[in-house]
Motif scaffolding. Structure first.
Motif, PDB file in Angstrom:
ATOM      1  N   PHE A  46     -15.623   0.791  11.191  1.00  0.00           N
ATOM      2  CA  PHE A  46     -15.610   2.319  10.374  1.00  0.00           C
ATOM      3  C   PHE A  46     -15.913   2.113   9.089  1.00  0.00           C
ATOM      4  O   PHE A  46     -15.413   0.996   8.225  1.00  0.00           O
ATOM      5  CB  PHE A  46     -14.153   2.878  10.640  1.00  0.00           C
ATOM      6  N   ASP A  47     -16.654   2.940   8.266  1.00  0.00           N
ATOM      7  CA  ASP A  47     -16.878   2.890   6.817  1.00  0.00           C
ATOM      8  C   ASP A  47     -15.877   3.894   6.460  1.00  0.00           C
ATOM      9  O   ASP A  47     -16.032   5.055   6.382  1.00  0.00           O
ATOM     10  CB  ASP A  47     -18.457   3.392   6.539  1.00  0.00           C
ATOM     11  N   VAL A  48     -15.101   3.632   5.796  1.00  0.00           N
ATOM     12  CA  VAL A  48     -13.907   4.339   5.288  1.00  0.00           C
ATOM     13  C   VAL A  48     -13.781   4.008   3.916  1.00  0.00           C
ATOM     14  O   VAL A  48     -12.840   4.241   3.191  1.00  0.00           O
ATOM     15  CB  VAL A  48     -12.545   4.198   5.944  1.00  0.00           C
ATOM     16  N   SER A  49     -15.294   3.881   3.141  1.00  0.00           N
ATOM     17  CA  SER A  49     -15.147   3.733   1.724  1.00  0.00           C
ATOM     18  C   SER A  49     -14.865   5.038   0.988  1.00  0.00           C
ATOM     19  O   SER A  49     -14.512   5.050  -0.337  1.00  0.00           O
ATOM     20  CB  SER A  49     -16.351   3.356   1.395  1.00  0.00           C
ATOM     21  N   HIS A  50     -14.632   6.175   1.473  1.00  0.00           N
ATOM     22  CA  HIS A  50     -14.343   7.429   0.871  1.00  0.00           C
ATOM     23  C   HIS A  50     -12.868   7.452   0.492  1.00  0.00           C
ATOM     24  O   HIS A  50     -12.479   8.126  -0.485  1.00  0.00           O
ATOM     25  CB  HIS A  50     -14.522   8.793   1.680  1.00  0.00           C
ATOM     26  N   MET A  51     -11.959   6.288   1.054  1.00  0.00           N
ATOM     27  CA  MET A  51     -10.557   6.233   0.482  1.00  0.00           C
ATOM     28  C   MET A  51     -10.222   5.946  -0.799  1.00  0.00           C
ATOM     29  O   MET A  51     -11.353   5.500  -1.496  1.00  0.00           O
ATOM     30  CB  MET A  51      -9.814   5.370   1.357  1.00  0.00           C
ATOM     31  N   GLY A  52      -9.338   6.343  -1.432  1.00  0.00           N
ATOM     32  CA  GLY A  52      -9.139   6.306  -2.799  1.00  0.00           C
ATOM     33  C   GLY A  52      -8.418   4.927  -3.085  1.00  0.00           C
ATOM     34  O   GLY A  52      -7.355   4.544  -2.401  1.00  0.00           O
ATOM     35  N   GLU A  53      -8.608   4.371  -4.422  1.00  0.00           N
ATOM     36  CA  GLU A  53      -7.799   3.074  -4.611  1.00  0.00           C
ATOM     37  C   GLU A  53      -7.346   3.059  -6.048  1.00  0.00           C
ATOM     38  O   GLU A  53      -8.096   3.571  -6.769  1.00  0.00           O
ATOM     39  CB  GLU A  53      -8.464   1.956  -4.383  1.00  0.00           C
ATOM     40  N   PHE A  54      -6.118   3.042  -6.396  1.00  0.00           N
ATOM     41  CA  PHE A  54      -5.559   3.039  -7.801  1.00  0.00           C
ATOM     42  C   PHE A  54      -4.778   1.532  -7.786  1.00  0.00           C
ATOM     43  O   PHE A  54      -4.312   1.102  -6.938  1.00  0.00           O
ATOM     44  CB  PHE A  54      -4.346   4.074  -7.972  1.00  0.00           C
ATOM     45  N   LEU A  55      -4.742   1.204  -9.240  1.00  0.00           N
ATOM     46  CA  LEU A  55      -4.130  -0.083  -9.659  1.00  0.00           C
ATOM     47  C   LEU A  55      -2.794   0.370 -10.336  1.00  0.00           C
ATOM     48  O   LEU A  55      -3.082   1.342 -11.441  1.00  0.00           O
ATOM     49  CB  LEU A  55      -4.765  -1.227 -10.286  1.00  0.00           C
TER      50      LEU A  55
END
Length: 360
Positions: A46-55
């Motif tokens: 699956f391409d789930v690159s739309h998910m968000g990432e925070f540090l």
């Protein structure tokens, strides 16, 4: 409409593309059932690159996350991950997310695509501790390589022993010729596998290498439609359907990620709800007659009195029967309780069942 770094590849493969959470995403390639079975029995991507990432970085990062998250962040070791939710002030849920502990004072938060801005604003509004927050969502790509053959199919791409990475743990290591890739033993399918995080500039290389390594294992690209049927068979909640701003983690069956050993946003009210008991509960049900339950269908009792609402439903590819999740009054929530789902003005008999639907 945003695109991921892999959108052109999906289009070249003939994927059916749909708008999802502001992104142009592949919903299916060869058909939901085929893609679903590929993940259950083999390996799919699956391409789930739309998910968000925070540090979240700094000595007070733990304190901030303990405040905004329901689970006990102090339990996460470096190299570990934890499923979580962000409670709001009204008893509901801002979002569900996974928290990774990257270093001593550095955490990665992976949030739902539709809630990136909302979550960022929420966490930032509670950051009175001077924690450095970075929204890196637009810089990273994410592949979910899922299925029982994932370890064997991907082992040639890394010197890291994939079989040694325990569930909800991760390694930062070279993978597919790319340095500093997060190899995480997580996913939302219930069939094992990994989620691989890399910078966008390496996404096409990652995709190509993954499919080259998996070709002898029948690897296939999988769309969002099969992702939904796979997660539903496991009874996993989908934000926007089964949980939202007005559903509490207690009634949603997420008490196991709601830890009252610490104080967090709205913890006193949620603790009281747990002690007194929720008025309604999220349950799994299966249809005993032909039919497909859908989101927002009414759930009724034998006297046609409305007792709840369907939040997610589908025809289960693995079980060949209609299954769903829905909120019902607590007195109707015990396993084997008879229910009826109102499908096109016809009451279809169903019963409450223990989750997951798919036992593997």
């Amino acid at each position: 409409m945003k695109s991921t770094a892999l959108t052109k590849i999906h289009e070249s493969l003939g994927a059916k593309m749909v708008p999802f959470a502001g992104y142009n995403m592949p919903v299916s390639y060869e058909g939901i059932n085929l893609e679903h079975e590929t993940v259950r029995n083999g390996v799919g991507v699956f391409d789930v690159s739309h998910m968000g990432e925070f540090l979240a970085i700094g000595e007070k990062a733990l304190d901030l996350l303990q405040k905004v998250c329901s689970n006990d962040i102090s339990k996460i070791q470096i190299g570990g991950a934890q499923y979580n939710c962000l409670p709001n002030l009204e008893g509901g849920i801002v979002d569900d997310l996974i928290v990774y502990r990257i270093r001593e004072h550095e955490y990665l938060l992976v949030v739902n695509a539709s809630n990136i801005e909302k979550d960022w604003d929420w966490i930032s509004s509670h950051n009175d501790l001077g924690v450095e927050l970075k929204n890196i969502s637009d810089n990273f790509s994410l592949l979910a390589i899922q299925g029982p053959k994932a370890i064997e199919a991907m082992q040639s791409l890394t010197e890291t022993d994939l079989s040694a990475i325990k569930f909800y743990n991760f390694e930062v290591a070279p993978f597919a010729g790319i340095d500093h890739v997060i190899i995480s033993a997580t996913g939302y399918t219930g069939s094992g596998g990994f989620e691989i995080y890399c910078h966008n500039e390496f996404a096409e290389q990652l995709w190509a290498k993954v499919f080259e390594a998996g070709k002898d294992f029948g690897i296939k690209p999988i769309g969002l439609a099969a992702r939904d049927t796979l997660r539903l068979e496991m009874g996993y909640c989908l934000y926007g359907n089964d949980i939202n701003d007005s559903t509490s983690p207690i009634e949603a069956g997420l008490g196991w990620i709601t830890k009252f050993s610490k104080d967090f946003i709205n913890s006193e009210a949620l603790k009281a709800e747990k002690e007194t008991g929720a008025a309604r509960k999220l349950v799994g049900f299966e249809l005993l007659e032909r039919g497909i339950p859908r989101h927002d269908y009414e759930i009724v009792d034998v006297n046609d009195v409305v007792i709840g609402i369907v939040t997610s439903g589908t025809m289960s590819p693995s079980l060949s029967k209609g299954i769903g999740l829905g909120y019902v009054k607590t007195e109707h929530s015990k396993p084997d309780t008879d229910l009826f789902i109102k499908v096109r003005n016809k009451n279809i008999k169903a019963k409450v069942v223990k989750l997951p639907f798919y036992k593997g």
